[in-house]
Design an enzyme around this catalytic site. Structure first.
Site, PDB file in Angstrom:
ATOM      1  CB  SER A   1      -1.947  -0.773  14.394  1.00 25.72           C
ATOM      2  OG  SER A   1      -0.813  -0.030  13.994  1.00 25.72           O
TER       3      SER A   1
ATOM      4  CE  LYS B   1      10.189  -0.901   3.904  1.00 24.74           C
ATOM      5  NZ  LYS B   1       9.504  -2.034   4.584  1.00 24.74           N
TER       6      LYS B   1
END
Length: 271
Positions: free
Chosen positions: A13, A156
Protein backbone atom coordinates in the site's frame (compact mmCIF):
# COMPACT_ATOMS: atom_id res chain seq x y z
CA UNK A 1 9.18 -13.91 -26.24
CA UNK A 2 6.41 -13.53 -23.64
CA UNK A 3 7.91 -12.27 -20.38
CA UNK A 4 4.59 -11.67 -18.60
CA UNK A 5 4.57 -13.09 -15.09
CA UNK A 6 2.09 -13.40 -12.25
CA UNK A 7 3.35 -11.54 -9.17
CA UNK A 8 2.18 -11.75 -5.55
CA UNK A 9 3.38 -8.69 -3.61
CA UNK A 10 2.78 -8.18 0.11
CA UNK A 11 2.68 -4.93 2.09
CA UNK A 12 2.02 -3.02 -1.13
CA UNK A 13 0.00 0.00 0.00
CA UNK A 14 3.01 2.35 0.24
CA UNK A 15 6.73 2.69 -0.33
CA UNK A 16 8.67 0.25 -2.47
CA UNK A 17 5.79 -2.23 -2.62
CA UNK A 18 3.40 0.30 -4.12
CA UNK A 19 5.98 1.55 -6.63
CA UNK A 20 6.69 -2.05 -7.66
CA UNK A 21 3.00 -2.88 -8.16
CA UNK A 22 2.43 0.16 -10.36
CA UNK A 23 5.52 -0.59 -12.43
CA UNK A 24 4.58 -4.24 -12.90
CA UNK A 25 1.11 -3.31 -14.11
CA UNK A 26 2.53 -0.69 -16.47
CA UNK A 27 4.80 -3.38 -17.93
CA UNK A 28 1.93 -5.80 -18.56
CA UNK A 29 2.30 -8.22 -15.69
CA UNK A 30 -0.55 -9.59 -13.58
CA UNK A 31 -0.36 -8.62 -9.93
CA UNK A 32 -2.05 -9.75 -6.72
CA UNK A 33 -1.09 -7.43 -3.88
CA UNK A 34 -1.87 -7.44 -0.18
CA UNK A 35 -2.47 -4.69 2.33
CA UNK A 36 -4.25 -4.38 5.63
CA UNK A 37 -6.69 -2.16 3.72
CA UNK A 38 -7.47 -3.49 0.24
CA UNK A 39 -9.66 -0.50 -0.67
CA UNK A 40 -6.86 1.92 0.17
CA UNK A 41 -4.51 -0.18 -1.92
CA UNK A 42 -6.87 0.01 -4.88
CA UNK A 43 -7.10 3.78 -4.49
CA UNK A 44 -3.31 4.08 -4.23
CA UNK A 45 -2.75 2.12 -7.44
CA UNK A 46 -5.26 4.43 -9.09
CA UNK A 47 -6.36 2.27 -11.99
CA UNK A 48 -9.15 -0.12 -12.91
CA UNK A 49 -7.34 -3.14 -14.29
CA UNK A 50 -9.87 -5.93 -14.22
CA UNK A 51 -8.24 -9.22 -15.01
CA UNK A 52 -4.72 -7.99 -14.22
CA UNK A 53 -4.82 -6.57 -10.70
CA UNK A 54 -6.19 -8.20 -7.56
CA UNK A 55 -6.03 -6.14 -4.32
CA UNK A 56 -6.35 -8.27 -1.20
CA UNK A 57 -7.02 -7.25 2.40
CA UNK A 58 -4.71 -9.43 4.50
CA UNK A 59 -3.14 -9.44 7.95
CA UNK A 60 0.09 -11.28 7.18
CA UNK A 61 0.34 -12.54 10.76
CA UNK A 62 -2.91 -14.50 10.18
CA UNK A 63 -1.86 -17.74 8.50
CA UNK A 64 -5.37 -18.67 7.39
CA UNK A 65 -5.89 -15.25 5.83
CA UNK A 66 -2.60 -15.58 3.97
CA UNK A 67 -3.54 -19.00 2.63
CA UNK A 68 -6.87 -17.65 1.42
CA UNK A 69 -5.13 -14.74 -0.31
CA UNK A 70 -2.64 -17.00 -2.08
CA UNK A 71 -5.45 -19.32 -3.16
CA UNK A 72 -7.46 -16.34 -4.46
CA UNK A 73 -4.50 -15.06 -6.47
CA UNK A 74 -3.81 -18.48 -7.98
CA UNK A 75 -7.48 -18.93 -8.85
CA UNK A 76 -7.74 -15.47 -10.42
CA UNK A 77 -4.62 -15.70 -12.56
CA UNK A 78 -3.96 -19.41 -12.91
CA UNK A 79 -0.84 -19.53 -10.74
CA UNK A 80 1.91 -17.48 -9.09
CA UNK A 81 5.34 -17.00 -10.64
CA UNK A 82 7.01 -14.42 -8.38
CA UNK A 83 6.46 -13.61 -4.71
CA UNK A 84 7.74 -10.45 -3.05
CA UNK A 85 7.53 -10.44 0.74
CA UNK A 86 7.54 -6.73 1.53
CA UNK A 87 9.42 -4.77 4.11
CA UNK A 88 6.92 -3.71 6.78
CA UNK A 89 7.55 -1.10 9.45
CA UNK A 90 10.17 -0.86 12.18
CA UNK A 91 9.92 -0.56 15.95
CA UNK A 92 12.34 2.04 17.28
CA UNK A 93 13.74 2.13 20.79
CA UNK A 94 16.61 0.94 22.93
CA UNK A 95 16.37 -2.82 23.46
CA UNK A 96 16.04 -2.57 27.21
CA UNK A 97 13.15 -0.12 26.83
CA UNK A 98 10.98 -2.23 24.51
CA UNK A 99 8.28 -4.44 25.96
CA UNK A 100 7.86 -8.09 25.12
CA UNK A 101 4.73 -7.19 23.15
CA UNK A 102 6.61 -4.65 21.04
CA UNK A 103 9.34 -7.14 20.20
CA UNK A 104 6.77 -9.76 19.27
CA UNK A 105 4.96 -7.35 16.95
CA UNK A 106 8.21 -6.82 15.06
CA UNK A 107 8.70 -10.56 14.61
CA UNK A 108 5.02 -11.16 13.77
CA UNK A 109 5.26 -8.57 11.01
CA UNK A 110 8.61 -9.42 9.50
CA UNK A 111 9.31 -13.07 10.31
CA UNK A 112 6.06 -14.93 10.81
CA UNK A 113 4.35 -12.95 8.06
CA UNK A 114 7.07 -14.05 5.64
CA UNK A 115 6.89 -17.62 6.90
CA UNK A 116 3.11 -17.68 6.41
CA UNK A 117 3.46 -16.61 2.79
CA UNK A 118 6.22 -19.14 2.15
CA UNK A 119 4.14 -21.98 3.59
CA UNK A 120 1.23 -20.98 1.38
CA UNK A 121 3.12 -20.56 -1.92
CA UNK A 122 5.77 -23.28 -1.78
CA UNK A 123 3.44 -26.25 -2.46
CA UNK A 124 2.20 -24.47 -5.59
CA UNK A 125 5.70 -23.62 -6.79
CA UNK A 126 6.87 -27.14 -6.00
CA UNK A 127 4.04 -28.55 -8.12
CA UNK A 128 4.89 -26.29 -11.06
CA UNK A 129 8.65 -26.91 -10.62
CA UNK A 130 9.46 -23.24 -10.70
CA UNK A 131 9.00 -19.79 -9.28
CA UNK A 132 10.93 -17.00 -7.62
CA UNK A 133 10.68 -15.75 -4.04
CA UNK A 134 12.04 -12.35 -3.03
CA UNK A 135 12.27 -11.74 0.71
CA UNK A 136 12.89 -8.10 1.54
CA UNK A 137 15.24 -7.78 4.49
CA UNK A 138 17.19 -4.56 5.09
CA UNK A 139 20.78 -3.45 5.32
CA UNK A 140 19.95 -3.33 9.04
CA UNK A 141 19.38 -7.08 8.75
CA UNK A 142 22.98 -7.50 7.62
CA UNK A 143 24.65 -4.94 9.85
CA UNK A 144 22.96 -4.52 13.21
CA UNK A 145 25.06 -1.66 14.50
CA UNK A 146 22.37 1.05 14.35
CA UNK A 147 21.40 2.36 17.77
CA UNK A 148 17.71 2.01 18.72
CA UNK A 149 16.85 -0.28 15.81
CA UNK A 150 17.64 -3.59 17.55
CA UNK A 151 14.12 -5.05 17.33
CA UNK A 152 13.89 -4.28 13.62
CA UNK A 153 17.42 -5.55 12.97
CA UNK A 154 16.80 -8.75 14.89
CA UNK A 155 13.66 -9.50 12.88
CA UNK A 156 15.37 -8.70 9.59
CA UNK A 157 18.38 -10.85 10.55
CA UNK A 158 15.89 -13.68 11.12
CA UNK A 159 14.48 -13.11 7.64
CA UNK A 160 18.02 -13.53 6.29
CA UNK A 161 18.59 -16.87 8.01
CA UNK A 162 15.17 -18.11 6.98
CA UNK A 163 15.77 -17.08 3.37
CA UNK A 164 19.21 -18.67 3.05
CA UNK A 165 17.75 -21.97 4.27
CA UNK A 166 14.79 -21.62 1.92
CA UNK A 167 17.18 -21.08 -0.99
CA UNK A 168 19.02 -24.32 -0.18
CA UNK A 169 15.75 -26.25 0.10
CA UNK A 170 14.17 -24.71 -3.01
CA UNK A 171 17.09 -24.96 -5.45
CA UNK A 172 16.63 -28.69 -6.24
CA UNK A 173 12.99 -27.92 -7.04
CA UNK A 174 13.84 -25.31 -9.65
CA UNK A 175 12.63 -22.47 -7.41
CA UNK A 176 14.78 -19.34 -7.18
CA UNK A 177 15.15 -17.36 -3.96
CA UNK A 178 16.58 -13.86 -3.50
CA UNK A 179 17.33 -11.97 -0.31
CA UNK A 180 17.11 -8.20 -0.75
CA UNK A 181 18.84 -5.64 1.48
CA UNK A 182 17.54 -2.14 0.68
CA UNK A 183 19.23 0.89 2.11
CA UNK A 184 17.49 4.22 2.60
CA UNK A 185 14.91 4.94 -0.10
CA UNK A 186 13.42 8.31 -0.92
CA UNK A 187 9.83 7.14 -0.59
CA UNK A 188 8.03 10.39 0.26
CA UNK A 189 6.58 8.81 3.38
CA UNK A 190 5.35 10.99 6.25
CA UNK A 191 7.55 8.95 8.59
CA UNK A 192 11.11 8.00 7.70
CA UNK A 193 11.89 4.33 7.15
CA UNK A 194 14.22 2.61 9.63
CA UNK A 195 16.96 2.64 7.00
CA UNK A 196 16.52 6.38 6.41
CA UNK A 197 16.35 7.17 10.12
CA UNK A 198 19.45 5.09 10.84
CA UNK A 199 21.33 6.96 8.10
CA UNK A 200 20.38 10.40 9.35
CA UNK A 201 23.44 12.64 9.50
CA UNK A 202 25.65 10.04 7.81
CA UNK A 203 25.56 11.43 4.29
CA UNK A 204 22.66 9.42 2.85
CA UNK A 205 19.69 11.59 3.84
CA UNK A 206 18.30 11.79 0.30
CA UNK A 207 18.12 8.03 -0.14
CA UNK A 208 17.89 5.88 -3.23
CA UNK A 209 15.27 6.06 -5.97
CA UNK A 210 12.39 3.62 -5.24
CA UNK A 211 11.55 3.48 -8.96
CA UNK A 212 15.05 2.23 -9.74
CA UNK A 213 14.85 -0.19 -6.80
CA UNK A 214 11.58 -1.63 -8.13
CA UNK A 215 13.06 -2.02 -11.60
CA UNK A 216 16.08 -3.77 -10.06
CA UNK A 217 13.73 -6.41 -8.59
CA UNK A 218 12.05 -6.90 -11.97
CA UNK A 219 15.44 -7.21 -13.66
CA UNK A 220 16.56 -9.78 -11.10
CA UNK A 221 13.38 -11.79 -11.69
CA UNK A 222 14.11 -11.82 -15.42
CA UNK A 223 17.82 -12.60 -15.11
CA UNK A 224 19.14 -16.00 -16.13
CA UNK A 225 20.88 -16.44 -12.78
CA UNK A 226 19.10 -14.89 -9.82
CA UNK A 227 21.15 -13.33 -7.00
CA UNK A 228 20.81 -14.85 -3.55
CA UNK A 229 22.08 -11.64 -1.93
CA UNK A 230 21.00 -8.37 -3.55
CA UNK A 231 22.05 -5.08 -1.92
CA UNK A 232 20.08 -2.05 -3.15
CA UNK A 233 21.57 1.42 -2.85
CA UNK A 234 25.07 2.80 -2.56
CA UNK A 235 24.62 3.13 1.20
CA UNK A 236 23.58 -0.51 1.48
CA UNK A 237 26.47 -1.66 -0.72
CA UNK A 238 29.07 0.36 1.19
CA UNK A 239 27.74 -0.64 4.60
CA UNK A 240 27.76 -4.33 3.63
CA UNK A 241 31.32 -4.09 2.33
CA UNK A 242 32.44 -2.35 5.53
CA UNK A 243 30.81 -5.06 7.65
CA UNK A 244 32.46 -7.83 5.61
CA UNK A 245 35.86 -6.16 5.87
CA UNK A 246 35.44 -5.81 9.64
CA UNK A 247 34.56 -9.50 10.02
CA UNK A 248 37.52 -10.51 7.86
CA UNK A 249 39.84 -8.44 10.04
CA UNK A 250 38.51 -10.05 13.22
CA UNK A 251 38.81 -13.52 11.71
CA UNK A 252 42.46 -12.85 10.98
CA UNK A 253 43.15 -11.20 14.35
CA UNK A 254 41.51 -13.95 16.41
CA UNK A 255 42.26 -16.95 14.21
CA UNK A 256 44.60 -18.64 16.69
CA UNK A 257 42.07 -18.45 19.52
CA UNK A 258 39.21 -19.48 17.25
CA UNK A 259 40.84 -22.69 16.06
CA UNK A 260 42.54 -23.50 19.39
CA UNK A 261 39.49 -25.25 20.87
CA UNK A 262 39.77 -28.23 18.50
CA UNK A 263 40.90 -31.62 19.81
CA UNK A 264 44.56 -32.37 19.28
CA UNK A 265 45.27 -35.19 16.82
CA UNK A 266 46.88 -37.74 19.14
CA UNK A 267 48.27 -39.71 16.21
CA UNK A 268 50.26 -36.69 15.06
CA UNK A 269 51.53 -36.10 18.62
CA UNK A 270 52.66 -39.72 18.85
CA UNK A 271 54.56 -39.38 15.61
Amino acid sequence: MNTEKIWFVTDASAGLGLVLVKMLLDQGHKVAATSRDGDALLDAVGAKLEGRFLPLTVDLADERAVRRAVAAAAAAFGGIDVVVNGAGQGQQGALDSLSDAQLRVSFDTHVFGVANVIRAVMPRMRAQRGGHVFNISSILGFDGGSVEWGAYSAAKFAVCGLTETLAAEAAPLGIRVSLVYPGALREGMPQASPESAARGGQGYVQGGDPVKAAQALINAAQAQYAPLHLFLGRDSFDQARSKIQGVQQELARWRELSVSIGFMDERRLAA
